[in-house]
Design an enzyme around this catalytic site. Structure first.
Site, PDB file in Angstrom:
ATOM      1  N   GLU A 694       0.832  -1.201   0.000  1.00 63.02           N
ATOM      2  CA  GLU A 694       0.000   0.000   0.000  1.00 63.02           C
ATOM      3  C   GLU A 694       0.868   1.254   0.000  1.00 63.02           C
ATOM      4  O   GLU A 694       1.950   1.288   0.573  1.00 63.02           O
ATOM      5  CB  GLU A 694      -0.903   0.002   1.238  1.00 63.02           C
ATOM      6  N   SER A 701      -4.803  -0.448  -4.435  1.00 64.75           N
ATOM      7  CA  SER A 701      -6.265  -0.353  -4.319  1.00 64.75           C
ATOM      8  C   SER A 701      -6.953  -0.980  -5.521  1.00 64.75           C
ATOM      9  O   SER A 701      -7.953  -1.694  -5.381  1.00 64.75           O
ATOM     10  CB  SER A 701      -6.694   1.102  -4.151  1.00 64.75           C
ATOM     11  N   ALA A 702      -6.423  -0.736  -6.717  1.00 69.91           N
ATOM     12  CA  ALA A 702      -7.024  -1.327  -7.919  1.00 69.91           C
ATOM     13  C   ALA A 702      -6.926  -2.852  -7.875  1.00 69.91           C
ATOM     14  O   ALA A 702      -7.863  -3.557  -8.258  1.00 69.91           O
ATOM     15  CB  ALA A 702      -6.335  -0.789  -9.173  1.00 69.91           C
ATOM     16  N   ASP A 745      -5.457   2.178 -13.758  1.00 67.64           N
ATOM     17  CA  ASP A 745      -4.997   1.195 -12.776  1.00 67.64           C
ATOM     18  C   ASP A 745      -5.858  -0.059 -12.816  1.00 67.64           C
ATOM     19  O   ASP A 745      -5.355  -1.193 -12.890  1.00 67.64           O
ATOM     20  CB  ASP A 745      -5.040   1.796 -11.368  1.00 67.64           C
TER      21      ASP A 745
END
EC number: 2.7.1.46
Length: 1039
Positions: A694, A701-702, A745
């Site tokens: 992260e 996140s994608a 992404d």
């Protein structure tokens, strides 16, 4: 030997032992406290004029009377109460202590009745500004600190120097007021800090949210701390790199005045009654306490309740002057928020602590880990606190067996060290100013300052958690073929793969192996192991192993070219990386779903028959300071017969920042409900395990969104095209998470293929093909260690500026086309025709900035766009910037020209880059590719999205490229910041050779030498979620 000689020899040995305190290694698991104790005990027979500590008598008096100035931070009572313990021992030794504090006098005078205690009511810092007992306002905290300590800094220093001289202070102690250290240095007085955290580490996170223009606050705080002689470090500490030396001491805990029996007798509570103390630091709680919140027969003692608060019959309001340590020790458990005071007292008195997370306070993970390590902590979800669903947590708490056996005499030992130092021990030898001593440091994702040559002291549990997630910088980039084969065979032994193929991917096999181990964890709850990671325990009871499980995989991505130009319609080139997120999903009939106890209690409280519940476990919570689990009734996504709106969902997940991460996962369900009309009748169990780190700018996140939606779709028999799935996942991030990202992404994670660049025109999401990476070209990612967030202030403001620029360009083109405007400006129709009416009409209706060519931008609009514009001014003139996912702050000034210019030129650079990849192999080709990366990097910086760390990495690549010793065999050709910028990862292009890999490793080591951080290296590639498909598996039951 004469008596005098014997005494002198004993004195020298004792001094050497005391001096060695400064050289002791970082304290781990409190074992070192015994070493400190033996050193201190060895000094008990020293020369009469020196201090000694006796087990029964405490700190003995010194013949030299000392005056201490003790500065206390303005953040909460916890600091003041621990200062009391140190001050009490100093005063008992015959010294005067002037306490500088904003805390009420009674905090000190209730424990210390002595004329040697002087209290000066002055506040020189503000700590963290809290909206309520659990919520920190990050921007307000920075602004308040500026108002309190930065603007009046010169006046503060002048006043404090004068005051220190007026009281004839011999020594300054700070817990942990930054400016006090500098004031002491200016006054020529030595100083020491006593703390478990420092404000530079806390504020570093706030700077990320508020914008890097606040960064000077962190630099100044670190420079102030560096003037102190050393740090007396308390247990549960954060990294504090600005301090030169460290001495670890045991817990500093307030002493008990009364026994459990005495306290209960005074309160009229029988010994066999279970009691919980509600302790939120005296701050108003803001929720209604209910009789049903407690298990039957329990009582709750409420600290700091207002006079007007009416309590249920099983709640007892404590007196304002009630001595909290005695009450805690007389209780069976405590309910409150984590702070040093509450944690240290819970551990010392072996009282289980049911805690609720605070938002945005970096001290908390370190204290929480210590609490849980000693079997003394139970986390309560904020929602259940506010709804009064306490019973399962309290019952769990009283079943714990707290096992802390470390020292609790830290106040005594700290006072001993302070007195020894003040009478002449440990004289400072480094006379350089703090500013010249400090160097850059990147620690746990934050930009700080450090003293060179000192270990940064990252706690062991944090490093261990990183390794478990496969995010270690030293991890091998490849898996040997024989090892890979054994992994495949092993996962086939554990599961029947009913559908799909692991495709030889070692990380997928490792994930399946970890799944197989979960039922073992579930069956061994009576394990003799002292500590099992909480998220693993929760995952162990998540699945019914007799039923099918669906597994999906989605990789992160390396932004080779395009980056933030995606939301302006640019062509982008993205490479799926080796690291990926795996998600396992299982459907269950509501009546057969294994529910966590608090979820069961919630359904029972509603008096309803079993209804579908979503339960999620996410690995990696320890290193990202978020809750490891999330659960909700799926009916919460419905408003009558229709799904709730995206706006309501965003507010739902924002209620508790510790669980906001669940929006990335659970949000995929709501998007499927809204966009595809899907309804979910079964309960869902979902496990997320991501090796995509992260905050590194590689689309963690994608990967989570795509893997989650792919697994949920597979489990429910939904067939969704990879492109469509990516667009749906973007809606999760834009509308439910609230992050204004483009679609590249998600598209790369869903549609990408191994060892190819996905080429896509983001208008909004047209995949134009896959670009083969030539065999002689290679891409790497190097992590700067600085956390990146597309939800941060800098990314958001640049996006707003780009949309402002587009609106202005459209307005200018429309104005030129207007007959009245043309004649007013002295123009004529022929000139307009020469310029091209069609061209102007296209620009007047410009959908994407990238559809404007660079030469056209320079010819007509570049010199007319403002560099900066106030939000209010823009709205007054243009009404709106027409971006559906950002809002203009009228009080903020936005950069316009650079954010508008960047995507126009970036689109041209990406097209050129794509064409170069297919050109003839040559050094010129590689040089041109690298040059385009450099151009992109400096354009990011012009927009305000650069960072010191990424700039340093790009400079290291440049230095390697242009080093004469490397010029004959040039291997690295260019580098750029990636994704949303402001930290994250740098993309490097070079020749595919062994020498290139060696140079990347050399850059890694040079970066560590400069910053203290060993960066992760991303190399290799893997298939996107669409290419991987999904696995349908069932656990093999061994006979």
């Amino acid at each position: 030997m004469s008596e005098r000689a014997k005494l002198q020899k004993k004195k020298k040995v004792t001094e050497d032992l005391l001096d060695s305190l400064l050289l002791l290694p970082p304290w781990r698991n409190f074992a070192i406290s015994q070493s400190h104790q033996s050193i201190i005990e060895s000094s008990s027979q020293r020369l009469p004029e020196k201090m000694r500590i006796d087990e029964n008598e405490g700190v003995s008096a010194s013949s030299k009377h000392l005056v201490f100035a003790y500065y206390v931070t303005g953040h909460g009572f916890g600091h003041a109460t621990r200062v009391v313990e140190v001050v009490r021992h100093l005063i008992a030794a015959g010294h005067d202590v002037h306490v500088v504090t904003g805390a009420p006098d009674f905090v000190f005078t209730s424990e210390i009745q002595s004329p040697r205690l002087k209290i000066r009511k002055v506040l020189l810092d503000c700590g963290a500004v809290q909206a309520d007992a659990l919520t920190v306002d990050r921007l307000a905290s920075l602004e308040k600190y500026v108002e309190t300590a930065v603007v009046p800094r010169a006046e503060i220093l002048e006043t404090e120097v004068e005051w220190l001289h007026s009281i004839k202070a011999d020594f300054v102690v700070s817990d942990v007021v930054p400016v006090a250290c500098r004031a002491a240095a200016d006054a020529g007085i030595r100083s020491v800090c006593v703390t478990n955290f420092s404000w530079d580490f806390i504020y570093a996170e706030y700077v990320m949210a508020a914008g890097y223009h606040h960064r000077s606050i962190v630099w100044q705080i670190a420079e102030d701390y560096s003037h102190c002689e050393f740090l007396i470090r308390l247990p549960g500490y954060c990294p504090m790199p600005a301090f030169r030396d460290v001495i670890d001491v045991p817990l500093v805990v307030r002493r008990l005045h009364k026994s459990r029996k005495e306290v209960r007798k005074e309160l009229g509570i029988a010994e066999d009654v279970n009691v919980v103390i509600l302790n939120f630091g005296g701050q108003p709680s803001g929720w209604n306490l209910k009789e049903t919140s407690l298990p039957t027969g329990w009582l709750c003692l409420v600290c700091g309740a207002s006079e007007t608060l009416e309590l249920p019959p099983n709640f007892i309001k404590l007196a304002k002057d009630a001595y909290t340590p005695d009450i805690i020790a007389a209780s069976d458990c405590m309910l409150g928020k984590i702070g040093y005071g509450t944690v240290s007292e819970a551990l010392s008195y072996k009282v289980p602590f049911v805690f609720v997370r605070r938002d945005y306070f970096n001290e908390e993970p370190f204290l929480r880990n210590m609490l849980e390590f000693y079997q003394c902590g139970v986390e309560m979800i904020r929602r259940d606190l506010l709804m009064g669903q306490w019973t399962p947590y309290l019952e769990r708490a009283v079943s714990l067996k707290p096992c802390y056996e470390g020292g609790i005499n830290g106040g005594e030992i700290a006072a001993h060290i302070l007195q020894e130092t003040a009478i002449g021990r440990h004289c400072a030898s480094d006379k350089l100013s703090g500013a010249r001593r400090l160097r850059d440091a990147i620690i746990l994702g934050y930009q700080l300052q450090r003293v060179p040559g000192r270990d940064i002291a990252i706690p062991e549990w944090y490093s261990r958690a990183e390794n478990e997630l496969g995010q270690s910088a030293g991890s091998s980039p490849t898996v040997q073929a024989n090892e890979n084969n054994s992994l495949v065979e092993s996962c086939i032994d554990d599961f029947d793969i009913l559908q799909g193929d692991v495709q030889g991917l070692s990380d997928t096999c490792t994930f399946l192996k970890s799944l197989a181990m979960l039922d073992a964890i579930h069956d061994s709850e009576k394990s003799t192991e002292k500590k099992t990671v909480r998220e693993r325990k929760a995952a162990g009871g998540l699945f019914n192993w007799e039923e099918e499980i669906f597994v999906a995989r989605a990789p992160g991505r390396l932004d080779v070219m395009g980056g933030i130009a995606d939301y302006s319609g640019s062509l982008v080139l993205q490479m799926p990386i080796r690291e990926a997120c795996h998600v396992a999903v299982q459907r269950n009939l509501p009546g057969k779903h294994r529910l966590w106890k608090h979820a069961q209690a919630r359904q029972q409280a509603k008096g309803q028959v079993p209804t579908p519940v979503l339960q999620i476990v996410s690995y990696g919570s320890e290193i990202s300071n978020r809750a490891p689990t999330f659960d909700m009734d799926l009916s919460d996504f419905m408003d009558g017969d229709e799904p709730i709106s995206y706006e309501k969902a965003r507010k739902f997940f924002a209620q508790d920042p510790a669980q906001k991460w669940a929006a990335y996962v659970a949000g995929t369900i709501l998007v499927l409900m809204i966009e595809l009309g899907v309804r979910f009748e079964d309960s869902i169990s979902l496990l997320v395990s991501s090796a995509v780190p992260e905050g590194k700018g590689v689309s963690s996140s994608a990967a989570v969104e795509v893997a989650s939606m792919s697994a949920i779709a597979a489990a429910h028999g939904l067939s969704i095209d990879p492109r469509d799935l990516a667009i749906l996942c973007q809606k999760v991030e834009n509308h439910i998470v609230g992050a204004p990202c483009g679609v590249m992404d998600q598209m790369t994670s869903s549609c990408g293929e191994a060892n190819k660049l996905l080429a896509m025109i983001c208008q909004p999401a047209e995949v134009v093909g896959l670009v083969e990476i030539p065999n002689h070209v290679r891409f790497w990612g190097i992590d700067s260690g600085i956390r990146h967030s597309v939800g941060g202030a800098d990314y958001r403001s640049v996006r707003v500026g780009a949309y402002m620029g587009r609106k202005m360009i459209k307005s200018m083109a429309s104005s030129i086309l207007s007959p009245s405007a043309s004649s007013a400006n002295g123009g004529n129709p022929e000139e307009l025709e020469d310029e091209g009416i069609d061209l102007l009409e296209a620009e007047a209706s410009l959908d994407y900035l990238c559809n404007l060519s660079p030469h056209r931008y320079e010819a007509r609009y570049a010199d007319k766009l403002p560099d900066i514009m106030l939000g209010q001014t823009f709205i007054e003139e243009y009404a709106d910037h027409d971006d559906p996912v950002t809002v203009i702050d009228q009080k903020r000034s936005y950069s316009v020209k650079a954010p508008a210019r960047h995507p126009i030129y970036e689109n041209f650079r990406v097209k050129t880059f794509k064409a170069l990849l297919t050109s003839a192999t040559s050094d010129e080709q590689l040089t041109a590719l690298g040059g385009l990366l450099y151009q992109c990097h400096y354009s990011y910086s012009a927009c305000g999205l650069g960072s010191d760390g990424t700039n340093r990495l790009v400079q290291l690549v440049q230095g390697m490229q242009h080093n004469k010793s490397n010029s004959e065999d040039g291997t690295l050709y260019g580098a750029k910041i990636t994704g949303g910028g402001s930290g994250g990862t740098v993309c490097v292009v070079g020749r595919n050779s062994l020498r290139s890999s060696q140079q990347i490793l050399e850059i890694q080591q040079r970066y560590k030498a400069a910053t203290g951080y060993l960066p992760l290296i991303f190399e290799g590639s893997s298939p996107g979620a669409g290419k991987f498909g999904y696995l349908r598996i069932r656990r093999r039951i061994s006979l």
